[in-house]
Design a protein around this motif. Sequence first.
Motif, PDB file in Angstrom:
ATOM      1  N   GLY A  39       2.285   6.706  -7.033  1.00 20.58           N
ATOM      2  CA  GLY A  39       1.278   7.707  -7.300  1.00 20.58           C
ATOM      3  C   GLY A  39       1.764   8.966  -7.348  1.00 20.58           C
ATOM      4  N   ASP A  41       0.952  -1.147  -0.054  1.00 20.81           N
ATOM      5  CA  ASP A  41       0.028  -0.160   0.113  1.00 20.81           C
ATOM      6  C   ASP A  41       0.880   1.120   0.200  1.00 20.81           C
ATOM      7  OD1 ASP A  41      -2.091  -1.591   0.166  1.00 20.81           O
ATOM      8  OD2 ASP A  41      -2.620  -1.320   2.017  1.00 20.81           O
ATOM      9  N   THR A  42       1.903   1.344   0.751  1.00 22.41           N
ATOM     10  CA  THR A  42       2.787   2.389   0.950  1.00 22.41           C
ATOM     11  C   THR A  42       3.325   2.673  -0.635  1.00 22.41           C
ATOM     12  OG1 THR A  42       3.294   2.002   3.231  1.00 22.41           O
ATOM     13  CG2 THR A  42       4.808   3.454   2.064  1.00 22.41           C
ATOM     14  N   SER A  68       2.237   1.684  -3.188  1.00 22.01           N
ATOM     15  CA  SER A  68       1.276   2.199  -4.298  1.00 22.01           C
ATOM     16  C   SER A  68       1.273   3.732  -4.134  1.00 22.01           C
ATOM     17  CB  SER A  68       0.154   1.489  -4.133  1.00 22.01           C
ATOM     18  OG  SER A  68      -0.846   2.042  -5.260  1.00 22.01           O
ATOM     19  N   GLU A  69       1.140   4.306  -2.919  1.00 21.43           N
ATOM     20  CA  GLU A  69       1.013   5.702  -2.626  1.00 21.43           C
ATOM     21  C   GLU A  69       2.335   6.454  -3.183  1.00 21.43           C
ATOM     22  OE1 GLU A  69       0.283   6.262   1.429  1.00 21.43           O
ATOM     23  OE2 GLU A  69      -1.424   4.986   1.499  1.00 21.43           O
ATOM     24  N   ARG A  70       3.406   5.775  -2.925  1.00 21.15           N
ATOM     25  CA  ARG A  70       4.658   6.546  -3.437  1.00 21.15           C
ATOM     26  C   ARG A  70       4.831   6.358  -4.912  1.00 21.15           C
ATOM     27  NH1 ARG A  70       9.220   4.660   1.139  1.00 21.15           N
ATOM     28  NH2 ARG A  70       8.222   5.813   2.716  1.00 21.15           N
TER      29      ARG A  70
END
Length: 142
Positions: A99, A92-93, A95-97
């Motif tokens: 983005g 999840d982390t 994926s955010e990065r």
Amino acid sequence: MRAGQILGLPKSVGAIYGLLYLSPRPLTMEEIMGRLRISLGSASQGLRQLRSFKAVRPIYVPGARREHFEAEDQIRKLIGSFLDDEVAAQLDTASERLGGLAKLVATAPAADRPWLRQRVEKLESVNANARQLLTLMGRFLT
């Protein structure tokens, strides 16, 4: 015990889990310290980490004043919990990065954008594949 070290955990964490897993009865922290010859700090930290992974749980022993612990004996459940709590969170982390990186590509010099976009897309693909693998592993473990 080596599995803990492979995951980057202190040796004492694997030793504590191994001791509790092979113990026919729940043990106190003092018993763990004595049998493994580890310090209070190592035992406390190790038990805290194992509890966060749901690898050990406190057990009520009638008449006992001290907290006792036993190991989770369902290895599939233990691995599944670790994958959900630790690996999924890392994905999840990531994926955010990714983005954030995709947004930065738009601010890069125009000549560099196609190359940078391709690199970010490769990373996104790796992340998506890892997520699919995690899902498959979760199904296998249940």
